[in-house]
Design an enzyme around this catalytic site. Structure first.
Site, PDB file in Angstrom:
ATOM      1  N   GLU A   1       0.808  -1.234   0.000  1.00  0.00           N
ATOM      2  CA  GLU A   1       0.000   0.000   0.000  1.00  0.00           C
ATOM      3  C   GLU A   1       0.838   1.280   0.000  1.00  0.00           C
ATOM      4  O   GLU A   1       0.606   2.184   0.793  1.00  0.00           O
ATOM      5  CB  GLU A   1      -0.960  -0.007   1.190  1.00  0.00           C
ATOM      6  CG  GLU A   1      -1.880  -1.220   1.198  1.00  0.00           C
ATOM      7  CD  GLU A   1      -2.868  -1.213   2.374  1.00  0.00           C
ATOM      8  OE1 GLU A   1      -2.741  -0.374   3.275  1.00  0.00           O
ATOM      9  OE2 GLU A   1      -3.764  -2.080   2.381  1.00  0.00           O
TER      10      GLU A   1
ATOM     11  N   HIS B   1     -10.294  -6.023  -2.451  1.00  0.00           N
ATOM     12  CA  HIS B   1     -11.356  -5.776  -1.468  1.00  0.00           C
ATOM     13  C   HIS B   1     -12.477  -5.032  -2.198  1.00  0.00           C
ATOM     14  O   HIS B   1     -12.392  -3.832  -2.419  1.00  0.00           O
ATOM     15  CB  HIS B   1     -10.831  -4.924  -0.312  1.00  0.00           C
ATOM     16  CG  HIS B   1      -9.827  -5.624   0.543  1.00  0.00           C
ATOM     17  ND1 HIS B   1     -10.153  -6.716   1.323  1.00  0.00           N
ATOM     18  CD2 HIS B   1      -8.512  -5.397   0.749  1.00  0.00           C
ATOM     19  CE1 HIS B   1      -9.064  -7.122   1.975  1.00  0.00           C
ATOM     20  NE2 HIS B   1      -8.058  -6.348   1.638  1.00  0.00           N
TER      21      HIS B   1
ATOM     22  N   ASP C   1     -12.300 -10.047  -0.770  1.00  0.00           N
ATOM     23  CA  ASP C   1     -13.601 -10.107  -0.094  1.00  0.00           C
ATOM     24  C   ASP C   1     -14.546  -9.137  -0.792  1.00  0.00           C
ATOM     25  O   ASP C   1     -14.107  -8.258  -1.531  1.00  0.00           O
ATOM     26  CB  ASP C   1     -13.528  -9.909   1.423  1.00  0.00           C
ATOM     27  CG  ASP C   1     -12.853  -8.633   1.881  1.00  0.00           C
ATOM     28  OD1 ASP C   1     -12.702  -7.691   1.065  1.00  0.00           O
ATOM     29  OD2 ASP C   1     -12.481  -8.557   3.069  1.00  0.00           O
TER      30      ASP C   1
HETATM   31  C1  XIL Z   1      -6.325  -6.089   8.382  1.00  0.00           C
HETATM   32  C2  XIL Z   1      -6.696  -7.259   9.294  1.00  0.00           C
HETATM   33  O1  XIL Z   1      -7.659  -8.050   8.610  1.00  0.00           O
HETATM   34  C3  XIL Z   1      -7.251  -6.758  10.592  1.00  0.00           C
HETATM   35  O2  XIL Z   1      -7.442  -7.842  11.507  1.00  0.00           O
HETATM   36  C4  XIL Z   1      -6.296  -5.746  11.227  1.00  0.00           C
HETATM   37  O3  XIL Z   1      -6.905  -5.195  12.386  1.00  0.00           O
HETATM   38  C5  XIL Z   1      -5.966  -4.641  10.237  1.00  0.00           C
HETATM   39  O4  XIL Z   1      -5.446  -5.204   9.042  1.00  0.00           O
HETATM   40  N1  XIL Z   1      -4.997  -4.543   3.692  1.00  0.00           N
HETATM   41  C6  XIL Z   1      -3.999  -5.358   4.184  1.00  0.00           C
HETATM   42  C7  XIL Z   1      -4.263  -6.210   5.371  1.00  0.00           C
HETATM   43  O5  XIL Z   1      -2.934  -5.453   3.565  1.00  0.00           O
HETATM   44  O6  XIL Z   1      -3.112  -6.418   6.142  1.00  0.00           O
HETATM   45  C8  XIL Z   1      -5.375  -5.652   6.226  1.00  0.00           C
HETATM   46  O7  XIL Z   1      -5.653  -6.602   7.252  1.00  0.00           O
HETATM   47  C9  XIL Z   1      -6.585  -5.341   5.396  1.00  0.00           C
HETATM   48  C10 XIL Z   1      -6.274  -4.327   4.331  1.00  0.00           C
END
Ligand code: XIL
Length: 372
Positions: A174, A251, A281
């Site tokens: 990211e 996502h 998801d």
């Molecule tokens: C999220 C986890 O699912 C949560 O449990 C945590 O509190 C925060 O991080 N992008 C990513 C992941 O690369 O690491 C993130 O995971 C979701 C968004």
């Protein structure tokens, strides 16, 4: 676009397909050694079906649930051929106090993966989020050289700890904003954009066989962000920086149109990079209506079809399973139902859609025609 796939359609296709390959480690670059004491996965499991297309199907794993919930553990083992730690390889977990590492939870996940003949996606080495409190507090007063030394030590120590056990590492996560500019993180502020190439070089030195990925969200769509990532990875490749792939988090949200993901997977793969869907998801506003559930089914189906259609797409990973355990409700108020299993760990139509999509695709690429 939206349609509902019926449960039950799958049986003939699966049984008709005959031999099911449980594991295809040899088809991939540098798979970790796989012990043979795993229990066979059912022929109609996601992992068995995906193996027929040479695809790894993965999930994020919550290691607390893995330890406490038998049903969760059984699904994790039988349905998936790759696992990603949802949190326990993140910097705040592995180095809660400066200089004191805690690999325990991550080591347990790696052991689980090995017992179940699964590959591990390491997640994640360089990110702006979930940093240890000691680092966030100290960073503003550090010199660039001090911060670079701390980042290098983190990358080298973590990759070295898991050397030989990680299939794909999300080295940088990211780093971009949605408008295509670089995110204003402590890394960019203190080290400049060169921190990205440095991280890949350090990771490669520590484990030359691991596949090294840049990972981000909203790059499933063609636009300023995916174009900026495209330019970054093209430039890294041109300069000989050891990057192997790009992870598309995926996502999705039913309030937005479906992405032109196939187009993006293809154009990145034409740079000579591997691609993967790393955190799939499909969230929606609650309560879920039939129309929204159809859109969720379409989201899972089309993103899996896109991966199946691209030979360089090595894995399709969902960001956890079980709507009760998803990160979505905590981060997107009023939204949820984003995973392929419901609150009681029963498979949803989204699960059946993945199963059917895999069954229909089985064969090419396959055992004798591997993904690469
Ligand atoms: C999220 C986890 O699912 C949560 O449990 C945590 O509190 C925060 O991080 N992008 C990513 C992941 O690369 O690491 C993130 O995971 C979701 C968004």
């Amino acid at each position: 676009m939206s349609f509902r796939l019926r449960a039950g359609l799958i049986t003939t296709a699966v049984i008709g397909a005959g031999a099911v390959i449980l594991s295809q480690g040899a088809a991939f670059a540098a798979p970790p050694a796989a012990p043979s004491h795993h229990s066979p996965a059912p022929a109609d499991s996601l992992r068995s079906l995906a193996a027929q297309s040479g695809l790894r199907i993965g999930t994020a794993i919550n290691t607390d649930l893995l330890a406490s919930n038998d049903q969760y553990r059984a699904i994790a083992a039988s349905q998936f051929s790759s696992v990603t730690p949802e949190n326990v390889m993140k910097w705040e977990v592995v180095e809660p106090t400066q200089g004191t590492y805690d690999w325990a939870a991550a080591d347990r996940l790696v052991a689980f993966a090995q017992q179940n003949d699964q590959l591990v996606r390491g997640h994640t080495l360089v990110w702006h989020s979930q940093l240890p409190a000691w680092l966030t507090a100290a960073a503003p007063s550090m010199t660039p050289d001090q911060l670079r030394a701390i980042l290098k030590k983190h990358v080298v120590d973590e990759v070295t700890h898991f050397k030989g056990k990680i299939w794909q590492w999300d080295v940088v996560n990211e780093a971009f904003n949605d408008d295509g500019t670089l995110r204003d993180s402590i890394w960019l502020q203190k080290l400049g954009p060169g921190y990205i190439a440095d991280a890949f070089r350090w990771a490669h030195q520590a484990d030359p066989k691991a596949l090294l990925f840049y990972n981000d969200y909203n790059i499933e769509f063609t636009g300023p962000k995916s174009n900026a990532v495209y330019q970054l990875v093209q430039d890294l490749k041109a300069r000989g920086v050891p990057i192997d792939g790009v992870g598309f988090q995926t996502h999705l949200d039913t309030q937005y149109p479906l992405p032109d993901l196939l187009n993006n997977l293809q154009r990145f793969s034409k740079l000579g990079l591997k691609v993967a869907e790393t955190e799939v998801d499909v969230r929606t506003t609650l309560p879920v209506t039939p129309v929204e559930q159809n859109a969720q089914v379409a989201g899972y189906t089309t993103t899996l079809q896109a991966c199946l259609a691209v030979r360089a797409c090595l894995s399709y990973t969902v960001w956890g399973f079980g709507d009760a355990y998803s990160w979505v409700p905590g981060v997107f108020p009023g939204e949820g139902a984003a995973t392929i299993y419901d609150e009681n760990l029963q498979p949803k139509p989204e699960y059946t859609a993945l199963q059917q999509t895999l069954a229909l695709a089985a064969g090419t690429p396959g055992r004798n025609n591997p993904r690469r």
